[in-house]
Design an enzyme around this catalytic site. Structure first.
Site, PDB file in Angstrom:
ATOM      1  N   ILE A 148       0.753  -1.306  -0.062  1.00  0.00           N
ATOM      2  CA  ILE A 148       0.027   0.036  -0.107  1.00  0.00           C
ATOM      3  C   ILE A 148       0.796   1.205  -0.130  1.00  0.00           C
ATOM      4  CG2 ILE A 148      -1.750  -1.120   1.258  1.00  0.00           C
ATOM      5  CD1 ILE A 148      -1.092   0.536   3.771  1.00  0.00           C
ATOM      6  N   ASP A 149       2.310   0.932   0.313  1.00  0.00           N
ATOM      7  CA  ASP A 149       3.166   2.333   0.559  1.00  0.00           C
ATOM      8  C   ASP A 149       3.490   2.850  -0.846  1.00  0.00           C
ATOM      9  OD1 ASP A 149       2.818   1.715   3.323  1.00  0.00           O
ATOM     10  OD2 ASP A 149       4.527   0.456   3.161  1.00  0.00           O
ATOM     11  N   LEU A 294      -6.540   0.451   8.975  1.00  0.00           N
ATOM     12  CA  LEU A 294      -7.906   0.587   8.348  1.00  0.00           C
ATOM     13  C   LEU A 294      -7.354   0.872   6.868  1.00  0.00           C
ATOM     14  CD1 LEU A 294      -9.731   2.967  10.660  1.00  0.00           C
ATOM     15  CD2 LEU A 294     -10.538   0.814  10.118  1.00  0.00           C
ATOM     16  N   ARG A 296      -5.264  -0.648   5.417  1.00  0.00           N
ATOM     17  CA  ARG A 296      -4.917  -2.102   4.443  1.00  0.00           C
ATOM     18  C   ARG A 296      -6.100  -2.823   4.378  1.00  0.00           C
ATOM     19  NH1 ARG A 296       0.428  -3.226   4.551  1.00  0.00           N
ATOM     20  NH2 ARG A 296       1.791  -2.545   6.156  1.00  0.00           N
TER      21      ARG A 296
END
Length: 369
Positions: A148-149, A294, A296
């Site tokens: 997600i990063d 949240l 993720r």
């Protein structure tokens, strides 16, 4: 290395991200369409390294039926872990101390014994570093970028990022109304580790008034001045978005836990620290919201779902073409192949001259510098 493939394995490692199930689904279906069998390794490589933990099997057969209807689901049906790197596996010594050993040969032995011809490794920098090491030891491996990063190098984006940004933006939209109603400062902490992609994109899309990110060391007085200026203009509330890895120019990153054998350090706590400091400097009522995990969870956006399906199919195509030691990468016009050795250990930070960052500055957002 022969190009003949009959059985492949797939695993997911590191933090979970929306879209993992879509990759698994795509890999299984694309493999089945080629007459290949597909197997899923549970919890990174733990299904191989700790078979006793899995009464139903640490490595399970994946069929079309087992992956039907999972593409829109968050998480990963195989489970994941960010502990127990097989290259640096922590063991406890008789005296109670901990040291690391290399258990990667056990993985190679398992693949050979069970006639598994290749691995599709889905993960971030840590997982792809492991994948590259296995490739160098002779295993046929194709990596799929996941985080997600959005901090993996050599790919335009990673799946999971768009979903995280969309959710963070929605949260900021909601916080604007409550912050304005109470004339408060809202400090919102988001994930991202050592890169500020989530903070930057969500902050601009969600109309944050200040964005603090790892790439730009911040002076908190600059943020306080921004809040005072808004008050002076009659805009009596402010939204400050903080990346977990942000660092003040005269200090250090906040940690929830230091690095230990088999596990990287855990970032977090910067939101609370900044919230307290801004309350003291401005005298304003300040609240802190930590979005944390949240970001993720939940179903992947259409963009992430499609990217994940494209990555999974491309990984199988790459194996069919005889590729190994590569990561499938999303370019501006299609999916490319990039050598794993060019990805492993290379973090993609936000460029200081990026158009998105410049857009934020043009909009008057404070970056603390």
């Amino acid at each position: 290395m022969t190009n003949t493939i009959r059985r492949i394995a797939v695993n997911t490692g590191g933090g979970d991200a929306p879209g993992l199930n879509a990759v698994i689904q795509s890999v299984v279906i694309a493999a089945a369409n080629r007459g290949w069998e597909c197997y899923g390794i549970r919890d990174g490589f733990n299904g191989i390294l700790f078979p006793e933990r899995y009464p139903q099997g640490g490595v399970i057969r994946l069929t079309r039926d087992k992956v039907r209807g999972i593409g829109h689901l968050g998480g990963t049906m195989l489970g994941t872990t960010n502990k127990g790197d097989p290259l640096h596996f922590p063991i406890t010594m008789p005296d109670g101390s901990t040291r690391e050993i290399d258990r990667s040969d056990e993985i190679l032995t398992y693949f050979a014994t069970h006639q598994l011809d290749a691995l599709v490794a889905i993960g971030g920098d840590g997982s792809l570093t492991i994948a590259n090491a296995l490739h160098q030891k002779g295993l046929r491996v194709v990596g799929v970028p996941k985080t997600i990063d959005n901090d993996l190098d050599k790919t335009f984006t990673t799946f999971g990022f768009d979903t995280a940004v969309a959710f963070a933006t929605e949260c900021l939209d909601r916080l604007h109304s409550t912050a304005e109603s109470h004339q408060r400062v809202m400090v919102v902490e988001v994930m991202g580790r050592y890169a500020g992609w989530i903070a930057l994109h969500a902050g601009i899309a969600g109309n944050a008034h200040a964005i603090l990110m790892p790439e730009i060391s911040f002076d908190l007085e600059q943020v306080a001045a921004k809040i005072r200026a808004r008050d002076g203009e009659g805009r009596l509330y402010s939204i400050v978005l903080v990346a977990e890895g942000a660092r003040p120019s005269d200090g250090h990153r906040e940690l929830l836990a230091p690095a230990e054998a088999g596990h990287a350090e855990r970032l977090g706590g910067i939101g609370e620290r900044i919230g307290q400091a801004l309350a003291e400097r401005t005298g304003k009522d300040t609240r802190v919201v930590v979005l944390g995990h949240l970001l993720r969870g939940g179903s992947p956006t259409a963009f992430d779902r499609l990217a994940a399906l494209r990555f999974g199919a491309a990984a199988v195509r790459a194996l069919d073409e005889g590729q190994s030691g590569i990561m499938v990468s999303l370019g501006l016009t299609g999916v490319d192949y990039v050598a794993l050795e060019e990805v492993a250990g290379h973090m993609k930070a936000v460029p200081l001259d990026s158009d998105t960052l410049q857009t934020g500055r043009d909009l008057g957002i404070c970056f603390g510098d």
